[in-house]
Design an enzyme around this catalytic site. Structure first.
Site, PDB file in Angstrom:
ATOM      1  N   LEU A 133       0.826  -1.216   0.000  1.00 19.26           N
ATOM      2  CA  LEU A 133       0.000   0.000   0.000  1.00 19.26           C
ATOM      3  C   LEU A 133       0.855   1.259   0.000  1.00 19.26           C
ATOM      4  O   LEU A 133       0.499   2.261  -0.621  1.00 19.26           O
ATOM      5  CB  LEU A 133      -0.886   0.031   1.255  1.00 19.26           C
ATOM      6  CG  LEU A 133      -1.877  -1.111   1.421  1.00 19.26           C
ATOM      7  CD1 LEU A 133      -2.732  -0.887   2.654  1.00 19.26           C
ATOM      8  CD2 LEU A 133      -2.723  -1.203   0.177  1.00 19.26           C
ATOM      9  N   TYR A 190     -10.308  -3.711  13.297  1.00 23.65           N
ATOM     10  CA  TYR A 190     -10.179  -4.182  14.683  1.00 23.65           C
ATOM     11  C   TYR A 190      -9.487  -3.175  15.603  1.00 23.65           C
ATOM     12  O   TYR A 190      -9.330  -3.441  16.788  1.00 23.65           O
ATOM     13  CB  TYR A 190      -9.520  -5.560  14.749  1.00 23.65           C
ATOM     14  CG  TYR A 190      -8.188  -5.694  14.027  1.00 23.65           C
ATOM     15  CD1 TYR A 190      -7.055  -4.999  14.442  1.00 23.65           C
ATOM     16  CD2 TYR A 190      -8.058  -6.557  12.944  1.00 23.65           C
ATOM     17  CE1 TYR A 190      -5.839  -5.150  13.801  1.00 23.65           C
ATOM     18  CE2 TYR A 190      -6.840  -6.727  12.292  1.00 23.65           C
ATOM     19  CZ  TYR A 190      -5.738  -6.015  12.721  1.00 23.65           C
ATOM     20  OH  TYR A 190      -4.535  -6.157  12.090  1.00 23.65           O
TER      21      TYR A 190
HETATM   22  C1  HXC Z   1       4.657 -15.593  15.641  1.00 23.05           C
HETATM   23  C2  HXC Z   1       6.653 -14.544  15.111  1.00 23.05           C
HETATM   24  C3  HXC Z   1       6.334 -14.622  13.726  1.00 23.05           C
HETATM   25  C4  HXC Z   1       5.088 -15.241  13.356  1.00 23.05           C
HETATM   26  C5  HXC Z   1       8.264 -13.638  13.945  1.00 23.05           C
HETATM   27  N1  HXC Z   1       7.843 -13.940  15.185  1.00 23.05           N
HETATM   28  N2  HXC Z   1       7.370 -14.051  13.036  1.00 23.05           N
HETATM   29  N3  HXC Z   1       5.817 -15.030  16.071  1.00 23.05           N
HETATM   30  N4  HXC Z   1       4.284 -15.694  14.338  1.00 23.05           N
HETATM   31  N5  HXC Z   1       4.729 -15.348  12.075  1.00 23.05           N
HETATM   32  C6  HXC Z   1       8.544 -13.663  16.441  1.00 23.05           C
HETATM   33  C7  HXC Z   1       9.964 -14.135  16.377  1.00 23.05           C
HETATM   34  O1  HXC Z   1      10.065 -15.506  16.782  1.00 23.05           O
HETATM   35  C8  HXC Z   1      10.633 -13.222  17.401  1.00 23.05           C
HETATM   36  O2  HXC Z   1      10.409 -13.652  18.721  1.00 23.05           O
HETATM   37  C9  HXC Z   1       9.889 -11.928  17.246  1.00 23.05           C
HETATM   38  O3  HXC Z   1       8.636 -12.257  16.611  1.00 23.05           O
HETATM   39  C10 HXC Z   1      10.620 -10.953  16.355  1.00 23.05           C
HETATM   40  O4  HXC Z   1      10.877 -11.616  15.113  1.00 23.05           O
HETATM   41  P1  HXC Z   1      11.968 -11.093  14.100  1.00 23.05           P
HETATM   42  O5  HXC Z   1      11.834 -11.834  12.824  1.00 23.05           O
HETATM   43  O6  HXC Z   1      13.307 -11.016  14.763  1.00 23.05           O
HETATM   44  O7  HXC Z   1      11.472  -9.607  13.941  1.00 23.05           O
HETATM   45  P2  HXC Z   1      11.815  -8.540  12.902  1.00 23.05           P
HETATM   46  O8  HXC Z   1      13.028  -8.905  12.079  1.00 23.05           O
HETATM   47  O9  HXC Z   1      11.833  -7.269  13.612  1.00 23.05           O
HETATM   48  O10 HXC Z   1      10.571  -8.611  11.870  1.00 23.05           O
HETATM   49  C11 HXC Z   1       9.244  -8.500  12.336  1.00 23.05           C
HETATM   50  C12 HXC Z   1       8.417  -7.996  11.168  1.00 23.05           C
HETATM   51  C13 HXC Z   1       8.473  -9.008  10.017  1.00 23.05           C
HETATM   52  C14 HXC Z   1       8.947  -6.673  10.720  1.00 23.05           C
HETATM   53  C15 HXC Z   1       6.976  -7.794  11.647  1.00 23.05           C
HETATM   54  O11 HXC Z   1       7.768 -10.185  10.356  1.00 23.05           O
HETATM   55  C16 HXC Z   1       7.953  -8.469   8.725  1.00 23.05           C
HETATM   56  O12 HXC Z   1       8.712  -7.957   7.905  1.00 23.05           O
HETATM   57  N6  HXC Z   1       6.703  -8.567   8.450  1.00 23.05           N
HETATM   58  C17 HXC Z   1       6.187  -8.064   7.133  1.00 23.05           C
HETATM   59  C18 HXC Z   1       5.372  -6.941   7.331  1.00 23.05           C
HETATM   60  C19 HXC Z   1       3.995  -7.404   7.619  1.00 23.05           C
HETATM   61  O13 HXC Z   1       3.761  -8.185   8.549  1.00 23.05           O
HETATM   62  N7  HXC Z   1       3.101  -6.888   6.792  1.00 23.05           N
HETATM   63  C20 HXC Z   1       1.732  -7.257   6.887  1.00 23.05           C
HETATM   64  C21 HXC Z   1       1.034  -6.138   7.495  1.00 23.05           C
HETATM   65  S1  HXC Z   1      -0.596  -6.306   7.062  1.00 23.05           S
HETATM   66  P3  HXC Z   1      11.536 -14.397  19.605  1.00 23.05           P
HETATM   67  O14 HXC Z   1      10.893 -14.525  20.941  1.00 23.05           O
HETATM   68  O15 HXC Z   1      11.767 -15.703  18.908  1.00 23.05           O
HETATM   69  O16 HXC Z   1      12.740 -13.505  19.593  1.00 23.05           O
HETATM   70  C22 HXC Z   1      -1.460  -5.591   8.223  1.00 23.05           C
HETATM   71  C23 HXC Z   1      -2.904  -5.448   7.826  1.00 23.05           C
HETATM   72  C24 HXC Z   1      -3.812  -5.612   8.948  1.00 23.05           C
HETATM   73  O17 HXC Z   1      -1.008  -5.209   9.241  1.00 23.05           O
HETATM   74  C25 HXC Z   1      -5.247  -5.329   8.546  1.00 23.05           C
HETATM   75  C26 HXC Z   1      -6.042  -6.518   8.209  1.00 23.05           C
HETATM   76  C27 HXC Z   1      -7.489  -6.231   7.970  1.00 23.05           C
END
Ligand code: HXC
Length: 282
Positions: A23, A150
């Protein structure tokens, strides 16, 4: 193709967080095509560069700086880079997000911190830095936050995102009341699911979940990134100059469907409706 006039956003310098993809990228392209100067941040430089290249193909400039919104030093560095390149942004779009679908009991504190850090702290970092500067320079500004349905209801299985988006929604409404007098508007968009590379693969990882999600949207499809960008273009434009503190929902009626107690009757077959009709007392 936008319905808006080509120069609608002339004079706006828009800073968009999380604009290396999804987005954020779509909004950057849309705002730029409507005459805005666009500056973008994100965690991955190569993705930011891609967004900038798409914009430059349209003959426009896009400034970019690698920045993890959780890190205030990187936020300050990005802001000073943009200020020296194109002047201080006068519009801020807090779009960067992180989200996990998970049972809450399976999440670590680090997982909570990762999502809250991006969504809530990241929004606060840019909002405070720019807001303080606008106020001290007596310059107006516009803040647009991307939340979710939410944010106002809460939701299981996305709890870190739900509590962070609730905070952002409250920030939107609070600053609208407090900073309106400085000419600073705060608004939010609450989209349903918009299929982007970061969203559907995470939020609807199987076909079965995708079907469940689409079934409850009255219009039986997802919102498109283009539709969201059109709404965002309007909200940051001067055409929306008296909209302050509101959240606009763009979800095809999903939230409404979820809140109506009898909307589940959608699932009934014609035979079941015929039976219900036959039971009517004449
Ligand atoms: C559970 C998870 C996980 C998962 C990571 N963790 N992925 N726990 N489920 N799928 C845990 C890890 O084990 C770790 O805990 C902690 O979270 C941090 O993980 P890292 O990978 O070290 O974090 P980081 O590198 O900072 O990356 C986190 C992040 C990444 C930036 C959120 O996952 C990412 O790039 N996500 C993509 C962006 C995204 O999610 N976009 C979608 C947004 S959509 P421990 O305890 O092991 O250290 C949205 C729309 C909502 O929000 C609206 C809908 C209607």
């Amino acid at each position: 193709m936008s319905i808006f006039k080509e120069d609608m956003l002339k004079g706006k310098h828009v800073l968009i967080t999380g604009a290396g993809s999804g987005l954020g990228r779509q909004m950057a392209v849309a705002f730029s095509s409507l005459g805005a100067t666009v500056s973008i941040v994100g965690r991955r430089e190569e993705k930011l560069k891609e967004t900038a290249e798409i914009i430059s193909r349209n003959g426009k400039v896009c400034y970019y700086r690698k920045c993890d919104v959780r890190n205030i030093d990187e936020v300050r560095d990005a802001l000073s880079y943009f200020a020296s390149s194109a002047g201080e942004p006068n519009v801020l779009v807090n779009n960067a997000a992180g989200n996990f679908i998970s049972r809450t009991e399976d999440l670590s504190f680090n997982a909570f911190n990762a999502v809250i850090g991006i969504v809530m702290q990241g929004t606060l970092h840019f909002t405070l830095e720019l807001g303080k500067s606008w106020i001290s320079a007596r310059r107006p500004g516009t803040i647009l936050n991307i939340v979710a349905g939410y944010a106002s209801t809460g939701s299981g299985y996305v709890v870190p995102s739900a509590i962070a988006k609730a905070g952002v929604l409250s920030l939107t409404r609070s600053l609208a009341a407090e900073w309106g007098k400085y000419g600073i508007r705060s608004t939010a968009i609450s989209p349903g699911i918009v299929p982007t590379e970061g969203s559907v693969s995470r939020l609807a990882p199987t076909e079965e979940i995708q079907k469940m999600l689409i079934d409850r949207i009255p219009m039986k499809r997802y919102c498109t990134a283009e539709e969201l960008a059109e709404l965002a273009s309007y909200l940051i434009s001067d055409a929306a100059s008296f909209i302050n503190g509101d959240v606009v929902t763009i979800d095809g009626g999903e939230k409404q469907w979820l809140s109506g107690q009898f909307n589940f009757l959608d699932a009934l077959t014609p035979e079941q409706w015929a039976l219900i009709k036959s039971l009517r007392k004449e």
